[in-house]
Design an enzyme around this catalytic site. Structure first.
Site, mmCIF file in Angstrom:
data_model
loop_
_atom_site.group_PDB
_atom_site.id
_atom_site.type_symbol
_atom_site.label_atom_id
_atom_site.label_comp_id
_atom_site.label_asym_id
_atom_site.label_seq_id
_atom_site.Cartn_x
_atom_site.Cartn_y
_atom_site.Cartn_z
ATOM 1 N N CYS A 90 -6.539 2.142 5.683
ATOM 2 C CA CYS A 90 -7.041 0.900 5.831
ATOM 3 C C CYS A 90 -6.766 0.595 7.154
ATOM 4 O O CYS A 90 -5.810 1.168 7.963
ATOM 5 C CB CYS A 90 -6.730 -0.003 4.938
ATOM 6 S SG CYS A 90 -5.045 -0.588 4.987
ATOM 7 N N HIS A 95 0.808 -1.265 -0.006
ATOM 8 C CA HIS A 95 0.066 -0.045 -0.123
ATOM 9 C C HIS A 95 0.873 1.337 0.094
ATOM 10 O O HIS A 95 2.092 1.073 0.490
ATOM 11 C CB HIS A 95 -0.909 -0.191 1.303
ATOM 12 C CG HIS A 95 -1.854 -1.057 1.310
ATOM 13 N ND1 HIS A 95 -3.216 -0.792 1.914
ATOM 14 C CD2 HIS A 95 -2.109 -2.149 0.438
ATOM 15 C CE1 HIS A 95 -4.074 -1.855 1.819
ATOM 16 N NE2 HIS A 95 -3.388 -2.616 0.815
ATOM 17 N N GLU A 131 0.790 3.835 1.764
ATOM 18 C CA GLU A 131 1.478 4.434 3.102
ATOM 19 C C GLU A 131 2.561 3.256 3.503
ATOM 20 O O GLU A 131 3.620 3.841 4.061
ATOM 21 C CB GLU A 131 0.335 4.395 4.046
ATOM 22 C CG GLU A 131 -0.912 5.080 3.674
ATOM 23 C CD GLU A 131 -2.311 4.565 3.123
ATOM 24 O OE1 GLU A 131 -3.216 4.563 3.528
ATOM 25 O OE2 GLU A 131 -1.834 3.600 2.159
ATOM 26 N N CYS A 140 -2.672 -0.021 7.275
ATOM 27 C CA CYS A 140 -1.976 1.213 7.278
ATOM 28 C C CYS A 140 -2.109 2.238 8.673
ATOM 29 O O CYS A 140 -1.195 2.717 9.071
ATOM 30 C CB CYS A 140 -2.146 1.871 6.050
ATOM 31 S SG CYS A 140 -2.008 1.076 4.463
#
Length: 158
Positions: free
Chosen positions: A92, A62, A64, A95
């Site tokens: 999410c 992801h 992040e 993260c």
């Protein structure tokens, strides 16, 4: 020990979110869900990343997480206590957990994530008082642009 959040202005938030949007557009060009992230230290970007789960064939890739890894290398520490994270879509659960673990004091995001958001939409991991660290959450920065990019992606690719 908690540190105070970096002093940011609304115009800085707009500027840094524009950089996160550039990363989201890069993800879009790669056929990835268009999420982009930048991490700042003071008035300087020290990390930037686009979502790369498909490209790397890795569920952990992801934006992040990739940006946090880069920022830790730039700072030379796992604690990002004087940093701010800008992301186009609400983090999410994974993260949000990584943000707490990295001790990032401020998270600025563009659009809500009603299906997986953990900065207030479903849960609020970032401001959970039972954790030893919390992050200030600023939402809605360039929201229409961030949400529009996601909507366009899902209409085109899915």
């Amino acid at each position: 020990m908690e540190t105070s959040a970096p002093d940011l202005t609304a115009s800085q938030d707009e500027l840094f979110m524009a950089e996160a949007i550039k990363e989201a557009r890069r993800a879009y060009e790669m056929g990835e869900v268009p999420i982009g992230c930048v991490i700042t230290h003071g008035d300087r970007i020290i990390a930037r990343a686009a979502n790369e789960r498909v490209t790397r064939a890795n569920a952990l890739s992801h934006a992040e997480i990739l940006a946090i890894n880069t920022a830790c290398e730039a700072i030379g520490d796992w604690r990002l206590e004087d940093c701010c994270l800008y992301v186009t879509i609400e983090p999410c659960p994974m993260c949000a957990g990584a943000i707490i673990q990295a001790r990032i004091p401020v998270v600025v995001y563009g659009a809500k994530n009603p299906k997986a958001g953990c900065a207030g939409s479903i849960l609020n991991i970032l401001e959970e008082p039972r954790f030893n660290h919390r992050a200030q959450v600023i939402s809605g920065v360039r929201e229409e642009e961030c949400a529009g990019l996601m909507k366009e992606f899902f209409l085109r690719f899915r």
